[in-house]
Design an enzyme around this catalytic site. Structure first.
Site, mmCIF file in Angstrom:
data_model
loop_
_atom_site.group_PDB
_atom_site.id
_atom_site.type_symbol
_atom_site.label_atom_id
_atom_site.label_comp_id
_atom_site.label_asym_id
_atom_site.label_seq_id
_atom_site.Cartn_x
_atom_site.Cartn_y
_atom_site.Cartn_z
ATOM 1 C CD1 TRP A 13 -0.660 -1.894 2.931
ATOM 2 C CD2 TRP A 13 0.671 1.041 3.734
ATOM 3 N NE1 TRP A 13 0.412 -1.303 4.621
ATOM 4 C CE2 TRP A 13 0.509 0.003 4.169
ATOM 5 C CE3 TRP A 13 -0.169 1.528 3.520
ATOM 6 C CZ2 TRP A 13 1.083 0.201 6.105
ATOM 7 C CZ3 TRP A 13 1.515 2.367 4.276
ATOM 8 C CH2 TRP A 13 1.786 1.393 4.987
ATOM 9 C CE LYS A 60 -5.009 -9.332 -3.629
ATOM 10 N NZ LYS A 60 -4.433 -7.801 -3.113
ATOM 11 C CD GLU A 64 13.146 -5.432 -4.466
ATOM 12 O OE1 GLU A 64 13.647 -5.677 -3.157
ATOM 13 O OE2 GLU A 64 13.253 -6.152 -5.482
ATOM 14 C CG LEU A 65 10.963 -9.743 1.396
ATOM 15 C CD1 LEU A 65 10.420 -11.147 1.833
ATOM 16 C CD2 LEU A 65 9.247 -10.058 0.934
ATOM 17 C CB CYS A 93 10.569 -0.838 1.607
ATOM 18 S SG CYS A 93 11.298 0.255 0.606
ATOM 19 C CD GLU A 110 9.104 -3.257 7.062
ATOM 20 O OE1 GLU A 110 8.353 -4.180 6.819
ATOM 21 O OE2 GLU A 110 10.182 -3.113 6.713
HETATM 22 P P1 NAD Z 1 1.863 -7.089 2.563
HETATM 23 O O1 NAD Z 1 2.366 -8.273 3.159
HETATM 24 O O2 NAD Z 1 0.586 -7.503 3.643
HETATM 25 O O3 NAD Z 1 0.636 -7.077 1.509
HETATM 26 C C1 NAD Z 1 1.228 -6.596 0.716
HETATM 27 C C2 NAD Z 1 0.319 -7.750 -0.787
HETATM 28 O O4 NAD Z 1 0.642 -8.869 -0.323
HETATM 29 C C3 NAD Z 1 -0.977 -6.741 -1.152
HETATM 30 O O5 NAD Z 1 -1.333 -6.610 -1.621
HETATM 31 C C4 NAD Z 1 -1.894 -8.546 -0.415
HETATM 32 O O6 NAD Z 1 -2.961 -8.384 -0.444
HETATM 33 C C5 NAD Z 1 -0.801 -9.268 -0.967
HETATM 34 N N1 NAD Z 1 -1.333 -10.778 -0.296
HETATM 35 C C6 NAD Z 1 -0.600 -10.754 1.379
HETATM 36 N N2 NAD Z 1 -0.782 -11.806 1.781
HETATM 37 C C7 NAD Z 1 -0.839 -12.637 0.651
HETATM 38 C C8 NAD Z 1 -0.691 -14.011 0.185
HETATM 39 N N3 NAD Z 1 -0.521 -14.750 1.493
HETATM 40 N N4 NAD Z 1 -1.173 -14.695 -0.690
HETATM 41 C C9 NAD Z 1 -1.516 -13.785 -1.935
HETATM 42 N N5 NAD Z 1 -1.633 -12.173 -1.641
HETATM 43 C C10 NAD Z 1 -0.824 -12.275 -0.163
HETATM 44 O O7 NAD Z 1 2.372 -5.675 2.809
HETATM 45 P P2 NAD Z 1 2.426 -4.417 3.524
HETATM 46 O O8 NAD Z 1 1.293 -3.986 4.826
HETATM 47 O O9 NAD Z 1 0.901 -3.505 1.993
HETATM 48 O O10 NAD Z 1 3.691 -3.562 2.871
HETATM 49 C C11 NAD Z 1 4.065 -3.429 3.827
HETATM 50 C C12 NAD Z 1 5.765 -4.063 3.708
HETATM 51 O O11 NAD Z 1 5.751 -3.657 2.367
HETATM 52 C C13 NAD Z 1 6.876 -3.709 4.958
HETATM 53 O O12 NAD Z 1 7.562 -4.711 5.136
HETATM 54 C C14 NAD Z 1 7.217 -2.724 3.546
HETATM 55 O O13 NAD Z 1 9.337 -2.794 4.282
HETATM 56 C C15 NAD Z 1 7.808 -3.623 2.419
HETATM 57 N N6 NAD Z 1 8.099 -2.887 1.258
HETATM 58 C C16 NAD Z 1 8.844 -3.377 0.956
HETATM 59 C C17 NAD Z 1 9.890 -2.933 -0.698
HETATM 60 C C18 NAD Z 1 10.592 -3.097 -0.957
HETATM 61 O O14 NAD Z 1 11.197 -2.559 -2.726
HETATM 62 N N7 NAD Z 1 11.808 -4.014 -0.204
HETATM 63 C C19 NAD Z 1 8.823 -1.473 -0.901
HETATM 64 C C20 NAD Z 1 7.641 -1.146 -0.327
HETATM 65 C C21 NAD Z 1 7.494 -2.036 0.554
#
Ligand code: NAD
Length: 491
Positions: free
Chosen positions: A151, A175, A250-251, A284, A385
């Protein structure tokens, strides 16, 4: 209230469930749009459309240069819409307009960069070790990409995946996060207007279990590129493994910023603020761990608190606002929970530590920029985090101690080093275990430079030339040159 539709096979469609969910503006707390609640049936249609466009039709037969030209048109379209899409993203995520509009304007360059690469993806003639054969390689696309995005910065992160994937000839199903889907749906108008063939880019929206899970395990999806939390990433990686998909992860991160006593302290204060308080720490690469050399620790902390105290809360649509709301209620409560537990664990709160209080804070989902001192390395606030405006400080004496403390983390996304000693800067860059190291700067991203994590921050890289390897596969072609192929069983 605006009602969005899905974008599948070049058409705007209602979800199979006939259900929508509301998305709210984090500043005023009011729902402002309805987002389609997709299920496996919508995923099936979207993947089928992407697979059909990949297998036959205009995209499969397109010449690389033609794909490049379409990407250039997408760049112009995105640039022209940067203001509208920036406002949309601000309304949906609370990220300040001062950040969203310039960011989206810059993201148009990704389409130009990868548009320029589309007709330069080449195999090679190998220096084969036999005279009777010619061997060469072809670089071919993988197929359907599932691009799963978080998001924060939804358009930027989606385009980081879509642009190189399309340049290589793949097709895409995106997605976006259930917390911020609107701007990704609106982005589809850019592809529509540029004239991409139907099915080349599609979007499904909804909940992780209902829309995300069927997508990342779909047998016709060749690759999953995921940006999000390590918890989500772990589940998706496992789901993708059963059908042997290519995966990029990318986490999250818990990135250290290290300030040495020889640093330009004014610059370092600004760099630390940019790392953790710009975007409310919802980035991130947030520099959420601050390591200060003991000799300057007190002075530096005082300067930092001074700079942070004056920051103005407000409506993220106002270009003068310096701190906007947290992006959604779940995240707001999560950040406050971290703060409470850090206090209970004995960390000393030097500033902030509460929900923001000011005149114009709408529904009130603000968190004060928060700084903790007296943090030990086993505390949650040092290890996990937060993804919010919370900084934890510790002190060190020697360079070795700083390296050890910085690397003592399950994550390895980014690290910042502040020093005027050029040798030390480069030495630290080698010693720090993270995908990005910033020396005397922080938080830059560029099309040309790879982004990605070490350790629990993920694997694979985005951006730069390197990413093209992740969206192609190599075919080896053997051609016999002898006039006659001999029977190997003839004595
Ligand atoms: P999230 O993992 O909750 O969700 C990310 C996406 O994955 C959403 O679209 C969600 O609906 C989907 N999703 C989650 N579980 C799933 C599953 N089991 N199967 C399929 N789809 C699934 O993450 P968030 O809260 O939206 O984002 C924040 C995180 O993203 C933070 O940890 C941040 O550090 C990381 N982030 C990393 C980078 C990078 O480049 N490394 C960039 C931006 C954000």
């Amino acid at each position: 209230m605006k009602s969005y539709q899905l974008y599948i096979a070049g058409r705007w469609e209602d979800p199979a469930s006939g259900e929508w969910f509301e998305t709210s503006n984090p500043f005023d707390g009011k729902p402002w749009a309805r987002i389609p609640r997709c299920n496996a049936a919508d995923v099936e249609r979207a993947v089928a459309a992407a697979a059909a466009a990949f297998e036959d039709g205009a995209w499969a037969q397109s010449l690389p240069a033609a794909r490049g030209r379409l990407l250039m048109k997408a760049a112009d379209g995105l640039e022209a819409r940067a203001r509208d899409l920036g406002e949309l993203e601000t309304r949906d995520t609370g990220k300040r307009i001062a950040e969203t509009v310039p960011q989206i304007r810059y993201v148009a360059e990704w389409f130009r960069y990868y548009g320029g690469i589309a007709d330069k993806i080449e195999g090679r003639v190998t220096a084969i070790d036999r005279a009777d054969t010619l061997n060469y390689t072809l670089r071919e696309p993988l197929g359907v990409l599932a691009a799963v995005t978080p998001w924060n910065s939804p358009i930027m992160i989606a385009v980081w995946k879509i642009a190189p994937a399309l340049a290589a000839g793949n097709t895409v199903v995106v997605k976006p996060s259930e917390h911020a889907s609107a701007s990704t749906l609106a982005l589809m108008e850019v592809f529509d207007e540029a004239g991409f063939p139907p099915g080349v880019v599609n979007v499904v929206t909804g909940m992780p279990e209902e829309a995300g899970a069927p997508l990342v395990s779909h047998p016709q999806v060749a690759k999953v590129s995921f940006t999000g939390s390590d918890v989500g990433g772990g589940k998706i990686n496992r789901a993708a493994a059963d059908s042997f998909k290519h995966v990029t992860m990318e986490l999250g991160g818990k990135s250290p910023q290290i300030v040495f006593e020889d640093a330009d302290l004014d610059s370092a204060v600004n760099g630390v603020i940019s790392g953790i308080f710009q975007s409310n720490g919802q980035s991130c690469v947030a520099g959420s761990r601050l390591l200060l050399q003991s000799a300057i620790a007190e002075d530096f902390t005082a300067r930092l608190i001074e700079a942070v105290r004056g920051l103005r809360f407000g409506d993220p649509m106002d270009p003068q606002t310096q701190i906007g709301p947290i992006a959604n209620r779940m995240q707001f409560e999560k950040v406050l929970g971290f703060i409470e537990r850090a206090k209970a664990a004995g960390a000393r709160c030097l500033c902030g530590g509460s929900p923001g209080a000011a005149k114009d804070i709408g529904a009130g989902m603000f968190v004060e920029p928060t700084i903790f001192d007296a943090v030990s390395d086993d505390m949650e606030i040092w290890r996990d985090e937060v993804f919010g405006p919370v900084l934890a400080i510790t002190r060190f004496d020697s360079e070795e101690e700083a390296v050890r403390a910085a690397n003592d983390s399950p994550y390895g996304l980014a690290a910042g080093v502040w020093t005027t000693d050029i040798r030390r800067g480069h030495r630290m860059a080698k010693l720090l275990k993270s995908g990005t190291v910033y020396v005397n700067t922080y938080r830059h991203v560029s099309i040309a430079s790879p982004v990605g994590g070490y350790k629990k921050s993920g694997f694979g890289r985005e951006n730069g030339l390197e990413v093209m390897a992740a969206y192609t596969q190599t075919k080896s072609v053997w051609v016999g040159l002898d006039r006659i192929t001999a029977n190997p069983l003839t004595l």
